[in-house]
Motif scaffolding. Structure first.
Motif, PDB file in Angstrom:
ATOM      1  N   ARG A  72      30.505  16.022 -16.101  1.00 40.76           N
ATOM      2  CA  ARG A  72      29.039  15.922 -15.981  1.00 40.76           C
ATOM      3  C   ARG A  72      28.603  15.700 -14.535  1.00 40.76           C
ATOM      4  NH1 ARG A  72      29.672  13.267 -21.014  1.00 40.76           N
ATOM      5  NH2 ARG A  72      29.670  11.196 -20.052  1.00 40.76           N
ATOM      6  N   LYS A  73      29.485  15.065 -13.742  1.00 42.16           N
ATOM      7  CA  LYS A  73      29.141  14.872 -12.333  1.00 42.16           C
ATOM      8  C   LYS A  73      29.025  16.188 -11.600  1.00 42.16           C
ATOM      9  CE  LYS A  73      31.287  10.296 -11.840  1.00 42.16           C
ATOM     10  NZ  LYS A  73      32.308   9.495 -11.121  1.00 42.16           N
ATOM     11  N   CYS A  74      29.708  17.205 -12.115  1.00 40.42           N
ATOM     12  CA  CYS A  74      29.681  18.520 -11.463  1.00 40.42           C
ATOM     13  C   CYS A  74      28.567  19.420 -11.979  1.00 40.42           C
ATOM     14  CB  CYS A  74      31.011  19.222 -11.652  1.00 40.42           C
ATOM     15  SG  CYS A  74      32.406  18.433 -10.807  1.00 40.42           S
ATOM     16  N   GLU A  75      27.954  19.054 -13.098  1.00 37.82           N
ATOM     17  CA  GLU A  75      26.981  19.940 -13.747  1.00 37.82           C
ATOM     18  C   GLU A  75      25.807  20.270 -12.837  1.00 37.82           C
ATOM     19  OE1 GLU A  75      26.730  21.653 -16.575  1.00 37.82           O
ATOM     20  OE2 GLU A  75      28.807  21.153 -17.060  1.00 37.82           O
ATOM     21  N   LYS A  76      25.429  19.349 -11.965  1.00 39.90           N
ATOM     22  CA  LYS A  76      24.266  19.588 -11.095  1.00 39.90           C
ATOM     23  C   LYS A  76      24.510  20.703 -10.093  1.00 39.90           C
ATOM     24  CE  LYS A  76      25.636  15.652  -8.223  1.00 39.90           C
ATOM     25  NZ  LYS A  76      25.195  14.294  -7.748  1.00 39.90           N
ATOM     26  N   TRP A  77      25.803  21.083  -9.944  1.00 37.51           N
ATOM     27  CA  TRP A  77      26.121  22.177  -9.000  1.00 37.51           C
ATOM     28  C   TRP A  77      26.353  23.494  -9.707  1.00 37.51           C
ATOM     29  CZ3 TRP A  77      29.391  17.620  -7.741  1.00 37.51           C
ATOM     30  CH2 TRP A  77      28.801  16.831  -6.773  1.00 37.51           C
ATOM     31  N   ARG A  78      26.067  23.542 -10.989  1.00 38.59           N
ATOM     32  CA  ARG A  78      26.271  24.791 -11.735  1.00 38.59           C
ATOM     33  C   ARG A  78      25.412  25.922 -11.157  1.00 38.59           C
ATOM     34  NH1 ARG A  78      28.222  26.459 -16.648  1.00 38.59           N
ATOM     35  NH2 ARG A  78      28.800  24.344 -17.256  1.00 38.59           N
TER      36      ARG A  78
END
Length: 294
Positions: A288-294
């Protein structure tokens, strides 16, 4: 399995299985302190009974099984006793695309008296697509896991090759714990993966080169220790997880060391479902920490 931390440019250039075998996480800390196996002794005390042919012996044998992997280690506190673990496979090859049976034996052997003290036998399966056993798949783990007063667990670790280049991730460094009950080695923890990994890709694919991909591989490396609490007369086992991420074209994510929960004895085995769910949730949180960079 160290393969999962390799750059994807390397993954694209080399075949999966040889790399897994060469960089196995099991030829890690355990392999250097194993004891040389006396195959003549093992053939005498249980090989014939189990119908296993051990490598390198000048014996004529009509046994149904052949040694695949074999490790031995002196049992702590018992200088004449050795812990033995072996995988063995049928001499008859399975049909194409058919799963292969793999026998698993753990034994306590008195070397001085040349006799078998305790034994565990079970059958596992190898299908080659999702798991594969090999000659370096086993190690004896003699960490001081005192399950209760006077009972020290006998540990065996397996490095069963599971493809890491897949959407659903990978796992490995599988731990079994046994306790001696007369002539039987009783498993109290069966096949608990001490390494887990999840993949997350927003661009490209799992096995594409690093330049072509955008995403991360999230790993959880687990350690086990004896807790101060107990359940049903046995000490709880505390799990700690080191979480790390290999990111591709994303900002770095810091490593974390967190609690993974407790394995609790239910009267027969240590229950692992809650811990496995907790580790899964921790990996999902890193995704989820990476989702903002999708």
């Amino acid at each position: 399995m160290l393969l999962l931390n390799l750059p994807h440019t390397m993954l694209k250039k080399i075949l999966l299985l040889p790399i897994l075998l060469a960089s196995s996480s099991l030829v890690w800390s355990q392999s250097g302190d194993q004891t040389r196996c006396d195959r003549e002794l093992l053939a005498d005390v249980f090989g014939d009974h189990q119908k296993i042919t051990f490598e390198g012996l000048n014996r004529k044998s009509q046994h149904e099984w052949t040694e695949l992997a074999l490790v031995c280690k002196e049992r702590p506190g018992h200088s004449n006793q050795v812990v033995v673990a072996t995988f063995f496979v049928p001499n008859k090859a399975p049909a194409e695309f058919e799963a292969r049976d793999v026998g698993f034996v753990v034994a306590l052997v008195d070397q001085a008296q040349r006799r078998l003290l305790s034994l565990h036998t079970s059958m596992l399966q190898e299908d080659g697509g999702t798991n594969a056993f090999w000659h370096g798949s086993l190690a004896i783990d003699t960490a001081r896991n005192d399950l209760k007063n006077g009972v020290r667990a006998i540990g065996v670790r397996m490095d069963i090759v599971r493809p890491g280049c897949a959407w659903d991730g990978a796992s490995g460094d599988t731990l079994w714990l046994f306790q001696e009950q007369g002539a039987v080695l009783q498993p109290v923890l069966s096949g608990f993966d001490m390494y887990r990994s999840e993949r997350q890709f927003f661009k490209g694919c799992v096995c594409c080169s690093q330049e072509e991909s955008k995403g991360a591989v999230h790993d959880a490396s687990l350690t086990l220790s004896v807790a101060s609490t107990s359940s049903n007369g046995y000490q709880d086992l505390a799990i700690r997880a080191t979480l790390s991420s290999s990111v591709y074209n994303l900002p770095e994510i810091k490593d974390e060391i967190v609690s993974g929960g407790l394995l609790k004895f239910d009267g027969q085995q240590y229950r692992r479902e809650g811990v496995e769910q907790e580790i899964g949730d921790l990996l999902e949180a890193r995704k989820r920490k990476c989702e903002k960079w999708r």
